[in-house]
Motif scaffolding. Structure first.
Motif, PDB file in Angstrom:
ATOM      1  N   MET A   1       0.905  -1.293   0.096  1.00  0.00           N
ATOM      2  CA  MET A   1      -0.037   0.278  -0.046  1.00  0.00           C
ATOM      3  C   MET A   1       0.829   1.292   0.062  1.00  0.00           C
ATOM      4  SD  MET A   1      -3.188  -0.712   0.007  1.00  0.00           S
ATOM      5  CE  MET A   1      -3.971   1.011   0.624  1.00  0.00           C
ATOM      6  N   THR A   2       0.389   2.397  -0.716  1.00  0.00           N
ATOM      7  CA  THR A   2       1.093   3.526  -0.765  1.00  0.00           C
ATOM      8  C   THR A   2       0.960   4.179   0.654  1.00  0.00           C
ATOM      9  OG1 THR A   2       0.549   3.686  -3.134  1.00  0.00           O
ATOM     10  CG2 THR A   2       1.167   5.634  -1.630  1.00  0.00           C
ATOM     11  N   ASN A   3       2.082   4.719   1.403  1.00  0.00           N
ATOM     12  CA  ASN A   3       2.165   5.442   2.440  1.00  0.00           C
ATOM     13  C   ASN A   3       1.560   6.897   2.303  1.00  0.00           C
ATOM     14  OD1 ASN A   3       2.545   6.328   4.946  1.00  0.00           O
ATOM     15  ND2 ASN A   3       4.972   6.462   4.729  1.00  0.00           N
ATOM     16  N   ILE A   4       0.276   7.083   2.952  1.00  0.00           N
ATOM     17  CA  ILE A   4      -0.376   8.243   2.867  1.00  0.00           C
ATOM     18  C   ILE A   4      -0.584   8.956   4.164  1.00  0.00           C
ATOM     19  CG2 ILE A   4      -2.628   9.264   1.996  1.00  0.00           C
ATOM     20  CD1 ILE A   4      -2.969   6.926   0.466  1.00  0.00           C
ATOM     21  N   ASN A   5      -0.407  10.321   4.177  1.00  0.00           N
ATOM     22  CA  ASN A   5      -0.705  10.985   5.407  1.00  0.00           C
ATOM     23  C   ASN A   5      -1.633  12.078   5.010  1.00  0.00           C
ATOM     24  OD1 ASN A   5      -0.673  11.873   7.839  1.00  0.00           O
ATOM     25  ND2 ASN A   5       1.404  12.711   7.784  1.00  0.00           N
TER      26      ASN A   5
ATOM     27  N   LEU B   1      -3.292  19.269   4.011  1.00  0.00           N
ATOM     28  CA  LEU B   1      -1.928  18.625   3.374  1.00  0.00           C
ATOM     29  C   LEU B   1      -2.255  17.209   3.178  1.00  0.00           C
ATOM     30  CD1 LEU B   1       0.864  19.098   2.053  1.00  0.00           C
ATOM     31  CD2 LEU B   1       1.875  18.827   4.481  1.00  0.00           C
ATOM     32  N   ILE B   2      -2.046  16.690   1.909  1.00  0.00           N
ATOM     33  CA  ILE B   2      -1.938  15.078   1.672  1.00  0.00           C
ATOM     34  C   ILE B   2      -0.683  14.607   1.201  1.00  0.00           C
ATOM     35  CG2 ILE B   2      -3.030  13.188   0.530  1.00  0.00           C
ATOM     36  CD1 ILE B   2      -5.889  14.571   0.479  1.00  0.00           C
ATOM     37  N   THR B   3       0.138  14.038   1.984  1.00  0.00           N
ATOM     38  CA  THR B   3       1.414  13.657   1.696  1.00  0.00           C
ATOM     39  C   THR B   3       1.511  12.020   1.235  1.00  0.00           C
ATOM     40  OG1 THR B   3       2.581  15.141   3.034  1.00  0.00           O
ATOM     41  CG2 THR B   3       3.797  13.405   2.364  1.00  0.00           C
ATOM     42  N   VAL B   4       1.948  11.690   0.159  1.00  0.00           N
ATOM     43  CA  VAL B   4       1.993  10.446  -0.407  1.00  0.00           C
ATOM     44  C   VAL B   4       3.607  10.060  -0.577  1.00  0.00           C
ATOM     45  CG1 VAL B   4       1.664   8.889  -2.375  1.00  0.00           C
ATOM     46  CG2 VAL B   4      -0.050  10.702  -1.829  1.00  0.00           C
ATOM     47  N   ALA B   5       3.879   9.069   0.060  1.00  0.00           N
ATOM     48  CA  ALA B   5       5.428   8.636  -0.029  1.00  0.00           C
ATOM     49  C   ALA B   5       5.505   7.573  -1.117  1.00  0.00           C
ATOM     50  CB  ALA B   5       6.034   8.131   1.412  1.00  0.00           C
ATOM     51  N   CYS B   6       6.014   8.278  -2.206  1.00  0.00           N
ATOM     52  CA  CYS B   6       6.115   7.506  -3.754  1.00  0.00           C
ATOM     53  C   CYS B   6       7.082   6.384  -3.508  1.00  0.00           C
ATOM     54  CB  CYS B   6       6.595   8.363  -4.894  1.00  0.00           C
ATOM     55  SG  CYS B   6       5.429   9.630  -4.843  1.00  0.00           S
TER      56      CYS B   6
ATOM     57  N   ASP C   1       6.586   0.419  -6.256  1.00  0.00           N
ATOM     58  CA  ASP C   1       5.363  -0.502  -6.496  1.00  0.00           C
ATOM     59  C   ASP C   1       4.004   0.358  -6.608  1.00  0.00           C
ATOM     60  OD1 ASP C   1       6.909  -2.830  -6.340  1.00  0.00           O
ATOM     61  OD2 ASP C   1       6.967  -2.531  -4.104  1.00  0.00           O
ATOM     62  N   MET C   2       4.265   1.678  -6.412  1.00  0.00           N
ATOM     63  CA  MET C   2       3.036   2.564  -6.647  1.00  0.00           C
ATOM     64  C   MET C   2       2.091   2.663  -8.098  1.00  0.00           C
ATOM     65  SD  MET C   2       2.411   6.404  -5.328  1.00  0.00           S
ATOM     66  CE  MET C   2       3.403   7.379  -6.663  1.00  0.00           C
ATOM     67  N   THR C   3       1.058   2.380  -8.068  1.00  0.00           N
ATOM     68  CA  THR C   3       0.429   2.239  -9.450  1.00  0.00           C
ATOM     69  C   THR C   3      -0.438   3.612  -9.579  1.00  0.00           C
ATOM     70  OG1 THR C   3      -1.661   1.065  -8.550  1.00  0.00           O
ATOM     71  CG2 THR C   3       0.210  -0.318  -9.277  1.00  0.00           C
ATOM     72  N   ALA C   4      -0.779   3.708 -10.704  1.00  0.00           N
ATOM     73  CA  ALA C   4      -1.797   4.759 -10.963  1.00  0.00           C
ATOM     74  C   ALA C   4      -3.001   4.729 -10.052  1.00  0.00           C
ATOM     75  CB  ALA C   4      -2.238   4.948 -12.271  1.00  0.00           C
ATOM     76  N   SER C   5      -3.501   3.466  -9.889  1.00  0.00           N
ATOM     77  CA  SER C   5      -4.931   3.360  -9.011  1.00  0.00           C
ATOM     78  C   SER C   5      -4.509   3.760  -7.514  1.00  0.00           C
ATOM     79  CB  SER C   5      -5.154   1.862  -9.091  1.00  0.00           C
ATOM     80  OG  SER C   5      -5.652   1.423 -10.359  1.00  0.00           O
ATOM     81  N   ASP C   6      -3.307   3.514  -7.119  1.00  0.00           N
ATOM     82  CA  ASP C   6      -2.846   3.977  -5.863  1.00  0.00           C
ATOM     83  C   ASP C   6      -3.053   5.442  -5.638  1.00  0.00           C
ATOM     84  OD1 ASP C   6      -2.271   1.519  -4.642  1.00  0.00           O
ATOM     85  OD2 ASP C   6      -0.269   1.697  -5.606  1.00  0.00           O
ATOM     86  N   LEU C   7      -3.026   6.088  -6.709  1.00  0.00           N
ATOM     87  CA  LEU C   7      -3.001   7.566  -6.824  1.00  0.00           C
ATOM     88  C   LEU C   7      -4.374   8.098  -6.861  1.00  0.00           C
ATOM     89  CD1 LEU C   7       0.231   9.049  -8.543  1.00  0.00           C
ATOM     90  CD2 LEU C   7      -0.314   9.281  -6.239  1.00  0.00           C
ATOM     91  N   VAL C   8      -5.124   7.469  -7.950  1.00  0.00           N
ATOM     92  CA  VAL C   8      -6.310   8.208  -8.330  1.00  0.00           C
ATOM     93  C   VAL C   8      -7.521   7.403  -7.593  1.00  0.00           C
ATOM     94  CG1 VAL C   8      -5.491   9.033 -10.526  1.00  0.00           C
ATOM     95  CG2 VAL C   8      -6.702   6.865 -10.470  1.00  0.00           C
ATOM     96  N   GLY C   9      -7.419   6.082  -7.440  1.00  0.00           N
ATOM     97  CA  GLY C   9      -8.468   5.435  -6.783  1.00  0.00           C
ATOM     98  C   GLY C   9      -8.925   4.135  -7.465  1.00  0.00           C
TER      99      GLY C   9
END
Length: 266
Positions: free
Chosen positions: A1-5, A60-65, A68-76
């Motif tokens: 999973m993408t690390n999201i804060n 602020l929404i932070t994503v640690a790239c 293994d991160m996919t486009a779906s991890d970013l957009v949904g």
């Protein structure tokens, strides 16, 4: 999973301006321009973005790239549940809808086919196509995209395309000048100025070894770690070895050089 804060910053994160970067960022935000922040590890890039989000009063929404991160991890993506499927927005979509600052940290770690999804958000369109959902999201007027990376780790395999780079205005960060860095350590960790200056002196020795045995010099971040250890009663030399030497190299000669610098300073 993408690390999201994801959060709204309620208290001011400490940040010591080194030039006019605060005013320049404010101007970029007022124009809703996407921002790129470049600089070495631990030099204050993320803290700067946190400070600016607080100053502007924006979430602020932070994503640690990562690779293994996919486009779906970013957009949904659609999630399968007992009663069928449910769409779940990703962090980029969430930020675009609510008018947050979306910070993609170490963007070059993500695959290039993933970063292409940010293109429509970083030009005059300010839109985000959700192809799987058949929806076109129009970014909230307050939305801003920020990316960061370390140019020192660039390679032919890990770099941004020119078509991506030229969608951003950019800030070049580096480690602060010795006097400013000592001041930051004193305020951040609550140590005396003399000790802070000694820590910076050790860092300068390590940074001079970059490209001569070290891939990266001692960062301001790990200087704060060493200062915090000292503040909690750890011997100065032990704190330096623990925070400034052991994590950054296993090379016996480099370690010997840094241990010698610690002995000379403390």
């Amino acid at each position: 999973m993408t690390n999201i804060n994801q959060y709204r910053i309620d208290s001011e994160p400490f940040y010591q301006p080194l030039a006019n970067e605060v005013e320049l960022y404010q101007a970029a935000y007022q124009a809703r321009l996407p921002v790129m922040v470049k600089g070495p590890t631990g030099c204050g890039k993320s803290r700067f973005i946190e400070h600016m989000a607080w100053k502007l009063g924006k979430p602020l929404i932070t994503v640690a790239c990562n690779e293994d991160m996919t486009a779906s991890d970013l957009v949904g993506r659609y999630l399968l549940e007992a009663n069928g499927t449910r769409w779940l927005d990703g962090p980029l979509t969430t930020a675009a809808r609510m008018g947050a600052i979306c910070y993609l940290d170490e963007i070059v770690e993500a695959r290039q086919d993933t970063t292409v999804v940010i293109h429509p958000l970083t030009d005059h369109r300010r839109t985000l196509p959700l192809d799987k959902k058949g929806e076109l999201v129009q970014a909230h007027p307050d939305f801003q995209l920020v990316i960061s990376y370390n140019p020192g780790y660039q390679s032919l395999m890990k770099d941004l395309k020119q078509s991506t780079k030229q969608r951003f205005v950019a800030f070049d960060f580096d480690y602060p000048a010795p006097e400013a860095e000592a001041s930051i350590l004193s305020k951040e960790a609550g140590i005396d100025t003399d000790t802070a200056q000694k820590l910076v002196q050790i860092a300068q020795t390590a940074r001079n070894l970059k490209g001569h045995g070290l891939d990266e010099g001692i960062s301001t971040r790990v200087l704060v770690y060493a200062a915090n250890l000292m503040k909690n009663g750890i011997d100065q030399k032990d704190a330096c070895r623990m925070a400034l030497v052991s994590p950054i190299t296993d090379d016996a000669d480099i370690r010997s050089t840094l241990h010698h610098a610690i002995e000379m300073v403390f």
